[in-house]
Design an enzyme around this catalytic site. Sequence first.
Site, mmCIF file in Angstrom:
data_model
loop_
_atom_site.group_PDB
_atom_site.id
_atom_site.type_symbol
_atom_site.label_atom_id
_atom_site.label_comp_id
_atom_site.label_asym_id
_atom_site.label_seq_id
_atom_site.Cartn_x
_atom_site.Cartn_y
_atom_site.Cartn_z
ATOM 1 C CE LYS A 107 14.717 13.457 -8.088
ATOM 2 N NZ LYS A 107 14.410 12.264 -8.957
ATOM 3 C CB CYS A 133 -0.088 8.994 -1.107
ATOM 4 S SG CYS A 133 -1.125 10.273 -1.842
ATOM 5 C CD GLU A 186 2.609 4.696 2.222
ATOM 6 O OE1 GLU A 186 1.711 5.298 1.615
ATOM 7 O OE2 GLU A 186 3.701 5.237 2.516
#
Length: 495
Positions: free
Chosen positions: A173, A282, A383
């Site tokens: 997915k 990331c 973040e």
Amino acid sequence: MSALFIDGEWISAKDGATRTIVCPANGREVGVVPEASAQDTIRAIEAARRAFDSGPWRSSSGWDRSALLHAVADRLEAETESVAEAEAADTGKRMLEARYDVADVVSCFRYFAGLVPKDAGRVIDTGNPTAISRVQYEPVGVCGLITPWNYPLLQTSWKVAPALAAGCTFVLKPSELTPHTAILLMRFLSEAGMPAGVGNLILGAGADAGAPLASHPGVDLVSFTGGLATGKLIMAAAAATVKKVALELGGKNPNIVFADADWDSALDNAATAIFLHSGQVCSAGARLIVEESIHETFVERLVEVAEGIRLGGPDDEEAQTGTLISAAHRDKVIGYVESGLAEGARLRCGGRVPDDPALSEGYFYLPTILDDCTSSMSCVQEESFGPVLTVETFRTEEEAIRIANDTHYGLAGAVWTQDASKAQRVANALRHGTVWINDFHPYLPQAEWGGFKQSGVGRELGLQGMSEYLEAKHVYQNLQPKPSGWFDVPTTESP
């Protein structure tokens, strides 16, 4: 419209729902794809379960699995331009970056093609000449693979390639925002000979289409790359069936610059670390931790670099970085900057949406530097996943290490110094899964990738990335069985 791939067939969502995909750089429609429901996902899980339990893939030879992965790598390499165009259209990133991404995907498939298990495990010395003991490695089973929008095809390859190499089946997915390269990959896999049911593709939002992958008892492992909050929900849902979990949940990554660093290289990489792909990485070096004696001069020069960065979409060959993924994400970044300023950070550049009319249709945000930050600020701890750099200072090596480790994340970090001994001391002291010395961002398919603390569980890439998709089984065979004599068991004659 048929873009769900279940049990070897391209089908539409059962309820007919669709989603329109637009390029975030210019608002142009990229395509319309099915929007799966939980019911569609369960059908895909059941297909993967049948294919694993009774299909040929788990018992196929390592050579056959390796050949499939090599064939897909060949196809990706041959069609780099069209795949890169699909990636750039979905993400809004520059074509240059998209081409690099495809090349990295090819390398990933080739690495795991060479790592496919081709032996019967390892033999254990039992100390008993009448017994054979062997540890063998078998595929974990059905894997639920959930991937993010920032590097759609690359992150997919980090999961699909080892899953197939191990002999697993899977349900993929991708992010609902960036589905098109996942569709291409599944087509390439199918045309290369992947058996029906081995690989299945579901498109849609995580809350509906993705949720069963974590909770369904037919899934043996769930691998997720994305945000911390969603990762915690997946981990909790997976606990009910005690399935294996692999999570890569981002980071707040420190970039430590000592006064004795090579300034030109450190400046260049400090900018690349945070402004590449508009910070939507990331491992982005979002925390610049610079020695106090060089702080002002270093940041002044970095501001000059940031203010000169050209923004643009996939069609702008002179662009140096691109757009954010969506209006909602840009609003999040704006709020993050506003919170930092309210906490006392000093804005050195950026901090707003560009006023260039050529960028008005996209979700652009100027490269931003927040100075005079401390580890207690939310803009340092949270973040942003945007082009926002926070700047902190230190005086001693010990203080630099303390500041860099003052985060609940632990994905990556870097240290810049020309003192080799100091570089090694700091690298060894950092609690982060990847540490670069005098560099930022390179990774290797052969080297494990993942984080400490709340940056995740498990590893991708490397030998450990392969082992996530394998189970170890110990088989002990007694060649001369006889009664143990532990209990009084009457002797019987053989019939």
